[in-house]
Enzyme design. Structure first.
Site, PDB file in Angstrom:
ATOM      1  N   GLU A  14       0.833  -1.215   0.000  1.00  0.00           N
ATOM      2  CA  GLU A  14       0.000   0.000   0.000  1.00  0.00           C
ATOM      3  C   GLU A  14       0.866   1.263   0.000  1.00  0.00           C
ATOM      4  O   GLU A  14       0.598   2.242   0.689  1.00  0.00           O
ATOM      5  CB  GLU A  14      -1.008  -0.041   1.146  1.00  0.00           C
ATOM      6  CG  GLU A  14      -1.847  -1.317   1.051  1.00  0.00           C
ATOM      7  CD  GLU A  14      -3.179  -1.277   1.748  1.00  0.00           C
ATOM      8  OE1 GLU A  14      -3.689  -0.193   2.003  1.00  0.00           O
ATOM      9  OE2 GLU A  14      -3.710  -2.375   2.003  1.00  0.00           O
TER      10      GLU A  14
HETATM   11  C1  LIG Z   1       2.103  -9.545   0.083  1.00  0.00           C
HETATM   12  C2  LIG Z   1       1.727  -8.425  -0.821  1.00  0.00           C
HETATM   13  C3  LIG Z   1       0.395  -8.072  -0.948  1.00  0.00           C
HETATM   14  C4  LIG Z   1       0.025  -7.050  -1.816  1.00  0.00           C
HETATM   15  N1  LIG Z   1      -1.300  -6.776  -2.022  1.00  0.00           N
HETATM   16  C5  LIG Z   1      -1.662  -5.945  -3.033  1.00  0.00           C
HETATM   17  C6  LIG Z   1      -3.022  -5.803  -3.431  1.00  0.00           C
HETATM   18  O1  LIG Z   1      -3.921  -6.389  -2.826  1.00  0.00           O
HETATM   19  N2  LIG Z   1      -3.305  -5.021  -4.480  1.00  0.00           N
HETATM   20  C7  LIG Z   1      -2.351  -4.352  -5.190  1.00  0.00           C
HETATM   21  O2  LIG Z   1      -2.674  -3.663  -6.129  1.00  0.00           O
HETATM   22  N3  LIG Z   1      -1.044  -4.443  -4.813  1.00  0.00           N
HETATM   23  C8  LIG Z   1      -0.678  -5.225  -3.786  1.00  0.00           C
HETATM   24  N4  LIG Z   1       0.653  -5.367  -3.433  1.00  0.00           N
HETATM   25  C9  LIG Z   1       1.651  -4.587  -4.155  1.00  0.00           C
HETATM   26  C10 LIG Z   1       2.393  -3.580  -3.310  1.00  0.00           C
HETATM   27  O3  LIG Z   1       1.584  -2.487  -3.009  1.00  0.00           O
HETATM   28  C11 LIG Z   1       3.684  -3.207  -4.040  1.00  0.00           C
HETATM   29  O4  LIG Z   1       4.518  -4.324  -3.962  1.00  0.00           O
HETATM   30  C12 LIG Z   1       4.341  -1.984  -3.493  1.00  0.00           C
HETATM   31  O5  LIG Z   1       3.588  -0.839  -3.788  1.00  0.00           O
HETATM   32  C13 LIG Z   1       5.759  -1.804  -4.049  1.00  0.00           C
HETATM   33  O6  LIG Z   1       5.832  -1.990  -5.412  1.00  0.00           O
HETATM   34  P1  LIG Z   1       6.943  -2.938  -6.056  1.00  0.00           P
HETATM   35  O7  LIG Z   1       6.860  -4.226  -5.347  1.00  0.00           O
HETATM   36  O8  LIG Z   1       6.774  -2.943  -7.501  1.00  0.00           O
HETATM   37  O9  LIG Z   1       8.311  -2.274  -5.659  1.00  0.00           O
HETATM   38  P2  LIG Z   1       9.090  -1.156  -6.514  1.00  0.00           P
HETATM   39  O10 LIG Z   1       8.183  -0.063  -6.871  1.00  0.00           O
HETATM   40  O11 LIG Z   1       9.840  -1.807  -7.602  1.00  0.00           O
HETATM   41  O12 LIG Z   1      10.114  -0.614  -5.429  1.00  0.00           O
HETATM   42  C14 LIG Z   1      11.353  -1.248  -5.138  1.00  0.00           C
HETATM   43  C15 LIG Z   1      12.085  -0.403  -4.094  1.00  0.00           C
HETATM   44  O13 LIG Z   1      12.385   0.885  -4.641  1.00  0.00           O
HETATM   45  C16 LIG Z   1      11.869   1.890  -3.800  1.00  0.00           C
HETATM   46  N5  LIG Z   1      11.423   3.018  -4.599  1.00  0.00           N
HETATM   47  C17 LIG Z   1      10.664   2.992  -5.727  1.00  0.00           C
HETATM   48  N6  LIG Z   1      10.434   4.221  -6.171  1.00  0.00           N
HETATM   49  C18 LIG Z   1      11.062   5.078  -5.328  1.00  0.00           C
HETATM   50  C19 LIG Z   1      11.190   6.489  -5.242  1.00  0.00           C
HETATM   51  N7  LIG Z   1      10.616   7.284  -6.112  1.00  0.00           N
HETATM   52  N8  LIG Z   1      11.908   6.994  -4.225  1.00  0.00           N
HETATM   53  C20 LIG Z   1      12.487   6.204  -3.307  1.00  0.00           C
HETATM   54  N9  LIG Z   1      12.394   4.853  -3.329  1.00  0.00           N
HETATM   55  C21 LIG Z   1      11.687   4.306  -4.325  1.00  0.00           C
HETATM   56  C22 LIG Z   1      10.736   1.230  -3.075  1.00  0.00           C
HETATM   57  O14 LIG Z   1      10.442   1.904  -1.863  1.00  0.00           O
HETATM   58  C23 LIG Z   1      11.271  -0.148  -2.854  1.00  0.00           C
HETATM   59  O15 LIG Z   1      12.096  -0.148  -1.732  1.00  0.00           O
HETATM   60  C24 LIG Z   1       1.035  -6.344  -2.544  1.00  0.00           C
HETATM   61  C25 LIG Z   1       2.373  -6.684  -2.359  1.00  0.00           C
HETATM   62  C26 LIG Z   1       2.724  -7.718  -1.542  1.00  0.00           C
HETATM   63  C27 LIG Z   1       4.177  -8.083  -1.427  1.00  0.00           C
END
Ligand SMILES: Cc1cc2nc3c(=O)[nH]c(=O)nc-3n(C[C@H](O)[C@H](O)[C@H](O)COP(=O)(O)OP(=O)(O)OC[C@H]3O[C@@H](n4cnc5c(N)ncnc54)[C@H](O)[C@@H]3O)c2cc1C
Lengths: 379, 234
Positions: free
Chosen positions: A363
């Site tokens: 989230e």
């Molecule tokens: C168990 C689980 C349940 C989930 N449930 C849902 C759900 O029900 N519905 C849904 O839609 N999504 C869901 N998600 C998705 C979740 O919200 C995302 O995984 C999360 O928003 C991060 O996206 P990403 O995994 O692509 O990481 P990325 O966006 O690839 O980020 C990787 C890293 O880079 C950092 N980063 C990225 N951009 C920046 C920036 N601009 N500045 C500084 N740091 C940055 C991030 O903080 C992170 O540490 C779920 C995820 C998990 C693991």
């Protein structure tokens, strides 16, 4: 300013606590090990009115407010954070998406099952190449003969394999990028909609998280929630509410681990005395207690801001940041304080530590919360 | 019927078995009972227990305040209960088995004697009567299980069922805190009971505070004192 919960809220808190201790605690370790979701217990909570807490009765809710709901997520998560997040996603991400944007007719059709706890709801925004940058979604909703045809893949969908109702964000106008996102209600079993890979996770193992696969999935025009191209805003609004839920989940995890550690320190003896008599540990607990209290007031404030109609985007982001960091810190310290036992399943804190980690990620990662908070500072 | 019990460890507890049994009975198909709870204890606590019982599903209740009383014995408890129910139109009185009167378990029996109605102890379950006025009760005592037919009105002290707790519902909690609870002061002197209505404990709901503006300091103090007196805080 009143820092005291009303007697009604305290009774609500106490009632959920009693349910969690009597019904959720007994199988929580096994559910974590087997990745089994307690659907029957969730439905039982629903039958007692705890699921649709923050919504009106006409939609299957209980007519409470967001603070009632946060208290409920907190109490559940003290014992079972998997159920805590599943509930939070159904209420604030699915529920919030539909409730905020739908017409009266759509609300009456899409909400009561979920708000009464008879069914779960899911929220499909994230895609393999669109996480923190939700604007990078490529799932499309193409208009054809008065219907929409969905194509694409949503990943990491909490409640995916179990939910009956989904809020799905897809591009009706791909050329506009994130401004072309629209929100749809999709029912389980709609032809062309299947559940993909079910994730094998580090924590919240009893919660079910999966891909949602759309292959020429046709849905009626009446499944569009709000207007076309308002999806991004709607998703962000739902996530603001969701972050209060995740903050409450983090707070609950922190409190659960803290209480286990506190009892352990009083009963475990080394060097001829209970280990809490080492000032290092007692001081550590004093610090954790303050961290928890700070987290509590932040999430309660954010919940009240939402309930009472004040802006809550920034309070929710702050609460999510502080509460989930508290969850990670307190659980890690709790494992350390329990020594070898802390590393073992039956003491619960290792599970809580694994559960805590995800609260800093979903989230909106905590880095994204800092973007939101700092963005408001330098406007 | 719920009564405050001060345990040997000094802790005050209430036994909800009677309330739970009443609610289980009410939930049986065809049973159109309404459940009224009578709680004996200190004012604030007793009102709280009435609210808890309503939150669990009871229809209404009354708090009997014994704060002025020295430790009452079973006979005093029984007199108070009997006094308060004898004017009512009831079918069944239910209490927990052991919590009354510092573990003598005599309150139920003595109350029934005072009221001149049958008494059954160690009741495990009660079956709603489809016809007639007799209830079928299952009794578990001394390693034996008995099924009895008991005519009503009667008083039963029931065994706890920790494996099947009755939980408070959200609707119940909202109801419990949105209503006023009747609070009555009771005193036992010898064989007589003196009761005096102390008022009704305010609904808790979501009532907001009231800002006292455009009144003199004296008037503001008078209104504040009236308010907290009404809420039994003074
Ligand atoms: C168990 C689980 C349940 C989930 N449930 C849902 C759900 O029900 N519905 C849904 O839609 N999504 C869901 N998600 C998705 C979740 O919200 C995302 O995984 C999360 O928003 C991060 O996206 P990403 O995994 O692509 O990481 P990325 O966006 O690839 O980020 C990787 C890293 O880079 C950092 N980063 C990225 N951009 C920046 C920036 N601009 N500045 C500084 N740091 C940055 C991030 O903080 C992170 O540490 C779920 C995820 C998990 C693991």
């Amino acid at each position: 300013m009143d820092f005291q919960l009303s007697e009604r809220r305290q009774a609500l808190q106490q009632a959920v606590r009693e349910f969690a201790e009597k019904e959720l605690l007994p199988g929580v370790i096994e559910r974590d090990e087997k990745s089994e979701y307690p659907l029957e217990l969730y439905k039982k909570l629903g039958s007692m009115g705890y699921v649709g807490l923050p919504y009106e009765e006409k939609y299957g809710g209980s007519g409470g407010d967001y603070l009632d709901y946060a208290l409920c997520v907190e109490e559940i998560s003290k014992v079972d954070a998997s159920l805590g997040i599943s509930y939070s996603v159904a209420m604030s991400l699915y529920g919030g998406s539909i409730y905020n944007g739908a017409t009266e007719e759509q609300k009456m059709e899409f909400l009561p099952d979920v708000f009464s706890g008879k069914a779960l709801g899911g929220f499909g925004l994230t895609e393999p190449n669109a996480g923190s940058d939700a604007g990078g979604c490529v799932t499309t909703a193409t208009k054809k003969d008065g219907r929409y045809v969905l194509n694409g893949l949503k990943c990491f969908n909490t409640n995916g394999p179990l939910a009956e109702h989904f809020a799905v964000y897809a591009l009706t106008h791909p050329e506009l990028g994130q401004k072309g996102l629209s929100l749809f209600h999709v029912k389980k079993g709609t032809p062309g909609f299947t559940i993909g890979k079910i994730e094998n996770k580090m924590g919240i193992r009893a919660a079910q998280v999966s891909e949602l696969v759309f292959e020429n999935c046709e849905i009626p025009q009446s499944a569009l929630i709000g207007e076309e191209c308002t999806g991004f805003k709607q998703a962000m609004k739902a996530l603001d509410g969701g972050r209060i839920g995740v903050a409450a989940q983090g707070l609950g995890i922190a409190e659960g681990a803290f209480e286990i550690a506190r009892k352990y320190l009083m009963t475990r003896e080394q060097f001829g005395k209970p280990i809490y008599r080492n000032q290092h540990l007692a001081f550590k607990m004093a610090e954790l207690e303050c961290e928890i209290e700070q987290a509590k007031y932040m999430v309660y404030k954010a919940a009240l801001d939402k309930s009472e109609g004040r802006p809550y985007t920034i309070p929710a982001a702050k609460a999510k940041l502080v509460c989930t960091n508290a969850a990670m810190h307190v659980t890690t310290e709790a494992v350390q304080m329990l020594g070898g036992n802390g590393y073992m399943r039956e003491y619960h804190v290792e599970r809580m530590m694994r559960d805590a980690k995800i609260t800093q990620i979903y989230e909106g990662t905590n880095e994204i919360q800092k973007l939101v908070i700092s963005g408001a500072l330098f406007r | 019927m719920l009564a405050r019990q001060v345990k040997a460890d000094g802790e005050t507890r209430y036994d909800y078995s009677g309330v739970e049994a009443a609610l289980r009975l009410k939930a049986q198909p065809g049973c159109e009972a309404s459940v009224f709870v009578l709680v004996l204890g200190c004012a604030k606590e007793a009102v709280q227990q009435v609210r808890e019982a309503i939150a669990m599903g009871a229809d209404d209740g009354r708090a009997l305040d014994l704060s002025d009383q020295a430790e009452p014995d079973a006979a005093a408890f029984a007199r108070i209960f009997a006094e308060h129910v004898q004017e009512e139109d009831f079918t069944l009185l239910l209490s927990g088995s052991f919590p009354l009167d510092a573990d003598t378990a005599a309150t139920g029996l003595l109350t029934a004697v005072k009221l001149g109605i049958p008494f059954v102890s160690h009741v495990d379950s009660i079956q709603h009567a489809q016809e007639g006025t007799a209830l079928t009760v299952v009794r578990k005592a001394d390693g034996r299980v008995q099924t009895l037919s008991v005519s009503t009105p009667c008083l039963a002290s029931v065994l706890p069922h920790p494996e099947a707790p009755v939980y408070k519902t959200v609707a119940g909690i909202n109801r419990a805190y949105a209503r006023e609870i009747e609070l009555i002061s009771v005193q036992c002197e010898g064989s007589s009971v003196r009761a005096e209505v102390r008022g009704r404990e305010k609904a808790q709901g979501r009532k907001r505070g009231r800002l006292l503006t455009a009144v003199s300091t004296d008037e503001a103090v008078r209104q504040l004192i009236a308010e907290i007196t009404e809420q039994h805080m003074l």
